[in-house]
Design an enzyme around this catalytic site. Structure first.
Site, PDB file in Angstrom:
ATOM      1  N   ASP A 168       0.926  -1.173   0.188  1.00  0.00           N
ATOM      2  CA  ASP A 168       0.042   0.167  -0.030  1.00  0.00           C
ATOM      3  C   ASP A 168       0.841   1.254  -0.141  1.00  0.00           C
ATOM      4  O   ASP A 168       0.508   2.304  -0.772  1.00  0.00           O
ATOM      5  CB  ASP A 168      -0.848  -0.051   1.422  1.00  0.00           C
ATOM      6  CG  ASP A 168      -1.886   1.304   1.165  1.00  0.00           C
ATOM      7  OD1 ASP A 168      -2.776   1.505   0.110  1.00  0.00           O
ATOM      8  OD2 ASP A 168      -2.349   1.547   2.311  1.00  0.00           O
ATOM      9  N   LYS A 214      -9.444   8.396 -10.876  1.00  0.00           N
ATOM     10  CA  LYS A 214      -9.134   6.818 -10.694  1.00  0.00           C
ATOM     11  C   LYS A 214      -7.734   6.585 -11.286  1.00  0.00           C
ATOM     12  O   LYS A 214      -7.724   6.654 -12.410  1.00  0.00           O
ATOM     13  CB  LYS A 214      -9.987   5.771 -10.995  1.00  0.00           C
ATOM     14  CG  LYS A 214     -11.419   5.835 -10.570  1.00  0.00           C
ATOM     15  CD  LYS A 214     -12.462   5.003 -10.973  1.00  0.00           C
ATOM     16  CE  LYS A 214     -13.786   5.000 -10.262  1.00  0.00           C
ATOM     17  NZ  LYS A 214     -14.492   3.926 -10.921  1.00  0.00           N
TER      18      LYS A 214
END
Length: 248
Positions: A168, A214
């Site tokens: 992440d 996005k």
């Protein structure tokens, strides 16, 4: 109107003069006052520490790869194209509120000692040791990652949650380079083989697609020679406004 402006100017002048006198009094005050002021300076304007630079805990393989990618970042002689600048090292400082108005100063005062989650273990080598490089077009990132003993999950191997954290971190950093600020919307991970504690691995992050707000990124963790696949992942990040970050 003129009288009102005159009074306002006089008031501002008085406050400025009064403040100047206070500063002079402090500066010419006792040794104790001067000592306190000197100790306050590092708090108000701390020198940032770059956590992505080598430290004594880095193993031989970590240093070898760091030197390799650093050599790929060397700039050619002045006036020529940067033929060797395929990769650029990304510094890693204390967390800062750089997106807020006056955020740099707020960070120095409020968060002078705050660290990113992956940098919050102060003992070198005990947790996440890593450095991130990215390409000039920002389409790819590579992270050299060495896992410390505090990241243990299965005996002798890295915890799956720690692996998810570094994925992440790397993919989020990559997305931030492309369109900061962003938040993680989806993270999908497939664990293929465990990562031994203390080992060094490569984390490669690749931009797949950008669609409006996005950003789609794929990621894999491999052994440094590429012979073993440890983990595969895909991530979706969404661009957000500064106000969204401040609201929490």
């Amino acid at each position: 109107m003129a009288q009102s402006l005159g009074r306002l100017f006089t008031l501002l002048s008085f406050r400025k003069t009064h403040l100047s006198r206070q500063c002079v009094q402090v500066l010419s005050g006792t040794t104790l006052k001067r000592t306190l002021m000197m100790r306050a300076v590092p708090i108000l304007s701390p020198k940032p520490r770059d956590f992505s630079l080598p430290n004594p805990s880095w193993g031989e393989e970590m240093m070898r790869l760091y030197n390799y990618y650093s050599s790929q970042s060397e700039v050619e002689t002045e006036g020529e194209e940067e033929q060797g600048s395929q990769w650029t090292r990304l510094p890693s400082y204390n967390r800062s509120l750089k997106y807020a108005i006056g955020g740099v100063y707020l960070s120095k005062i409020i968060q002078s000692k705050a660290r990113l989650f992956t940098r919050n273990i102060k003992h070198p080598g005990a947790g996440f040791e890593y450095v991130v490089f990215f390409t000039k077009d920002k389409q790819r990132c590579v992270c050299i990652f060495q896992a410390g003993h505090l990241l243990e999950g299965p005996p002798g191997h890295v915890h799956g949650g720690a692996i998810a954290t570094i994925i992440d971190t790397v993919t989020g950093t990559h997305a931030s380079l492309l369109c900061a600020p962003v938040v993680t919307a989806n993270l999908n991970i497939n664990y293929r083989s465990p990562i031994p504690l203390g080992s060094t691995v490569l984390i490669e992050s690749t931009l797949d697609e950008q669609e409006g707000k996005k950003t789609f990124i794929s990621c894999k963790i491999t052994s440094t020679d590429g012979s073993k696949l440890h983990t595969e992942a895909t991530a979706l990040f969404v661009s957000v406004s500064v106000s969204h970050l401040l609201r929490g």
